[in-house]
Scaffold this motif. Structure first.
Motif, PDB file in Angstrom:
ATOM      1  N   GLU A 261       0.827  -1.208   0.000  1.00  0.00           N
ATOM      2  CA  GLU A 261       0.000   0.000   0.000  1.00  0.00           C
ATOM      3  C   GLU A 261       0.862   1.260   0.000  1.00  0.00           C
ATOM      4  O   GLU A 261       1.961   1.295   0.547  1.00  0.00           O
ATOM      5  CB  GLU A 261      -0.967   0.016   1.186  1.00  0.00           C
ATOM      6  CG  GLU A 261      -0.353   0.254   2.539  1.00  0.00           C
ATOM      7  CD  GLU A 261      -1.422   0.401   3.619  1.00  0.00           C
ATOM      8  OE1 GLU A 261      -2.400   1.142   3.407  1.00  0.00           O
ATOM      9  OE2 GLU A 261      -1.275  -0.243   4.685  1.00  0.00           O
ATOM     10  N   THR A 262       0.341   2.301  -0.635  1.00  0.00           N
ATOM     11  CA  THR A 262       1.030   3.588  -0.694  1.00  0.00           C
ATOM     12  C   THR A 262       0.795   4.353   0.594  1.00  0.00           C
ATOM     13  O   THR A 262      -0.347   4.470   1.065  1.00  0.00           O
ATOM     14  CB  THR A 262       0.524   4.412  -1.887  1.00  0.00           C
ATOM     15  OG1 THR A 262       0.790   3.692  -3.098  1.00  0.00           O
ATOM     16  CG2 THR A 262       1.210   5.767  -1.948  1.00  0.00           C
ATOM     17  N   VAL A 264       0.115   7.347   3.003  1.00  0.00           N
ATOM     18  CA  VAL A 264      -0.659   8.574   2.884  1.00  0.00           C
ATOM     19  C   VAL A 264      -0.358   9.463   4.080  1.00  0.00           C
ATOM     20  O   VAL A 264      -0.339   9.000   5.224  1.00  0.00           O
ATOM     21  CB  VAL A 264      -2.173   8.262   2.825  1.00  0.00           C
ATOM     22  CG1 VAL A 264      -2.990   9.548   2.798  1.00  0.00           C
ATOM     23  CG2 VAL A 264      -2.499   7.385   1.627  1.00  0.00           C
ATOM     24  N   LYS A 281      10.588   2.684  -2.127  1.00  0.00           N
ATOM     25  CA  LYS A 281      10.303   3.806  -3.019  1.00  0.00           C
ATOM     26  C   LYS A 281       9.690   3.285  -4.316  1.00  0.00           C
ATOM     27  O   LYS A 281      10.153   2.311  -4.896  1.00  0.00           O
ATOM     28  CB  LYS A 281      11.589   4.576  -3.315  1.00  0.00           C
ATOM     29  CG  LYS A 281      11.371   5.925  -3.957  1.00  0.00           C
ATOM     30  CD  LYS A 281      10.678   6.891  -3.020  1.00  0.00           C
ATOM     31  CE  LYS A 281      10.586   8.294  -3.622  1.00  0.00           C
ATOM     32  NZ  LYS A 281       9.789   9.194  -2.772  1.00  0.00           N
ATOM     33  N   ASP A 282       8.619   3.941  -4.788  1.00  0.00           N
ATOM     34  CA  ASP A 282       7.966   3.570  -6.049  1.00  0.00           C
ATOM     35  C   ASP A 282       7.634   4.871  -6.788  1.00  0.00           C
ATOM     36  O   ASP A 282       6.547   5.430  -6.630  1.00  0.00           O
ATOM     37  CB  ASP A 282       6.702   2.765  -5.767  1.00  0.00           C
ATOM     38  CG  ASP A 282       5.992   2.340  -7.045  1.00  0.00           C
ATOM     39  OD1 ASP A 282       6.617   2.360  -8.126  1.00  0.00           O
ATOM     40  OD2 ASP A 282       4.800   1.972  -6.968  1.00  0.00           O
ATOM     41  N   ASN A 285       5.993   7.878  -5.008  1.00  0.00           N
ATOM     42  CA  ASN A 285       5.306   7.336  -3.839  1.00  0.00           C
ATOM     43  C   ASN A 285       6.244   6.485  -2.981  1.00  0.00           C
ATOM     44  O   ASN A 285       7.296   6.032  -3.430  1.00  0.00           O
ATOM     45  CB  ASN A 285       4.118   6.477  -4.274  1.00  0.00           C
ATOM     46  CG  ASN A 285       3.050   7.287  -4.989  1.00  0.00           C
ATOM     47  OD1 ASN A 285       2.746   8.398  -4.581  1.00  0.00           O
ATOM     48  ND2 ASN A 285       2.486   6.731  -6.050  1.00  0.00           N
ATOM     49  N   THR A 286       5.816   6.253  -1.758  1.00  0.00           N
ATOM     50  CA  THR A 286       6.486   5.306  -0.873  1.00  0.00           C
ATOM     51  C   THR A 286       5.477   4.240  -0.483  1.00  0.00           C
ATOM     52  O   THR A 286       4.347   4.559  -0.097  1.00  0.00           O
ATOM     53  CB  THR A 286       7.017   5.999   0.392  1.00  0.00           C
ATOM     54  OG1 THR A 286       7.952   7.014   0.023  1.00  0.00           O
ATOM     55  CG2 THR A 286       7.708   5.001   1.311  1.00  0.00           C
ATOM     56  N   ARG A 287       5.890   2.993  -0.598  1.00  0.00           N
ATOM     57  CA  ARG A 287       4.995   1.880  -0.293  1.00  0.00           C
ATOM     58  C   ARG A 287       5.463   1.128   0.953  1.00  0.00           C
ATOM     59  O   ARG A 287       6.650   1.087   1.252  1.00  0.00           O
ATOM     60  CB  ARG A 287       4.918   0.903  -1.475  1.00  0.00           C
ATOM     61  CG  ARG A 287       4.317   1.516  -2.730  1.00  0.00           C
ATOM     62  CD  ARG A 287       4.100   0.449  -3.802  1.00  0.00           C
ATOM     63  NE  ARG A 287       3.589   1.038  -5.024  1.00  0.00           N
ATOM     64  CZ  ARG A 287       2.312   1.334  -5.242  1.00  0.00           C
ATOM     65  NH1 ARG A 287       1.416   1.071  -4.305  1.00  0.00           N
ATOM     66  NH2 ARG A 287       1.932   1.867  -6.390  1.00  0.00           N
TER      67      ARG A 287
END
Length: 388
Positions: A261-262, A264, A281-282, A285-287
């Motif tokens: 999941e990302t 928030v 890191k994606d 975003n960070t997951r």
């Protein structure tokens, strides 16, 4: 800045009596097993064993235990009912709750912490598996030795605001039980990062559930712009309930992290029991990633993998906190966060239930502050607001 702490010297002939343990469980098999484990350790001694809470409460003054291992589900008087009655009879009594991993028992265990129990230990599902559980035996004995009076020279620690830390020693707790004098290491502090944090990572263990609620009540209004990740040493089921409690304390969304999941901003992510939580890191975003890697520092989830991944992604925009807990999990991660330019705050000894993890963190000489629990939240609020 150099911090020097040193305990008052004890008389050279100070008595080092074993920690006195009472075992309360309705199963004769479990009582016998735990009693044998306790008596096998020279630092511990069983002084009483009872099948229900009423018998235990009635015997507190006679047997004068230092620590009670208290089952939850028992006939005539259960553990939650017995707990406040025990503490009323001996204010500095240390109680460790013991329960199987059901949601109901997890809820009761966390409730017991708010009523004055110091810790909990999850029991295997059956008596047959308890007898062969090396992890259960290790965890139980370790907690009894760390929470017992011989392992707590500051018997009069300043209570947390949640009023869950035992009070000052009384005449029933002789000063001779204090350990022989041992100088404590000096440690130094490093400057805070000049970069405003983009993530807050927290590690905790023994005493952590209470400390986390105090912390999140303070910082809840100020974490709307960053995600918060938490590793608390807890088994499955317990971590889901902890997340629910943190949501109420912070008035923010809180949940067990889901794999992939990302993250928030404004949400609190708790590492699920039995899994390590790391960040990945994606793109922009960070997951969250959950791994089934072996335990680290005997812990799963562990703090070190989380801190390492936070440092790798956020660098000097990392802010990490190490709260009360046994052992040294998180100390290696503190070094990683500091090496990446981030900042670390450790809880001080006086307000920690056990100054193992935060003490190990402080002694890396890589923390930016070592603070009482009540001062950590306001400090974090200032840092997140761009002040120091």
């Amino acid at each position: 800045m150099v911090i020097a702490t040193q305990a008052a010297a004890q008389p050279s002939g100070a008595v080092t009596d074993p920690i006195r343990v009472m075992v309360v469980d309705d199963s004769v098999v479990i009582r016998g097993l735990i009693s044998r484990w306790v008596d096998a350790d020279p630092a511990l001694a069983v002084v009483a064993s009872h099948r229900n809470g009423k018998l235990a409460v009635d015997d507190i003054e006679r047997s004068n235990p230092d620590v009670v291992v208290l089952d939850i589900e028992m006939p005539e008087m259960d553990g939650l009912t017995a707990l406040p009655l025990m503490l009323a009879k001996k204010k500095n009594l240390i109680v460790v709750m013991a329960s199987t991993l059901t949601r109901r028992n997890a809820e009761i265990s966390l409730k017991a912490l708010s009523l004055g129990a110091q810790d909990y230990v999850p029991k295997p599902e059956s008596s047959s598996t308890i007898s062969t559980s090396v992890d259960f035996r290790r965890e139980l004995i370790e907690k009894l030795k760390n929470l017992g009076p011989r392992a707590r020279p500051g018997a009069g620690r300043r209570p947390m605001r949640a009023e869950t830390v035992a009070g000052k020693a009384t005449a029933a707790q002789p000063a001779a039980r204090q350990p022989a004098f041992q100088p404590r290491p000096h440690f130094t502090l490093r400057s805070y990062s000049a970069v405003r944090p983009r993530v807050l990572a927290i590690g905790s263990s023994t005493g952590g559930p209470q400390a986390l609620q105090v912390l999140f009540r303070d910082i809840g209004p100020s974490i709307g712009d960053i995600p918060v990740v938490v590793t608390q040493h807890m088994p499955p089921t317990f971590t889901a309930i902890l997340a629910e409690h943190l949501a109420k304390a912070a008035l923010r969304p809180a949940k067990e992290a889901d794999d992939g999941e990302t993250l928030v901003a404004g949400t609190i992510y708790v590492a699920p029991g039995g899994k390590h939580l790391v960040l990945e890191k994606d793109g922009v975003n960070t997951r969250a990633r959950l791994t089934n890697d072996p335990p680290v520092n005997f812990c799963k989830p562990a703090v070190d993998p989380l801190f390492d991944s936070v440092a790798k992604i956020y660098g000097s925009a990392s802010l990490a906190i190490v709260l009360t807990g046994m052992g040294h999990d998180g100390a290696a991660g503190v070094k990683t966060v500091a090496a990446a330019g981030g900042s670390v705050i450790a809880q001080d000894e006086k307000t920690s239930v056990v100054w193992g993890m935060p003490g190990a963190a402080a002694q890396t000489n890589q923390c930016s502050d070592v603070l009482p629990l009540d001062d950590i939240g306001p400090k974090v609020v200032r840092i997140l607001g761009g002040r120091r």
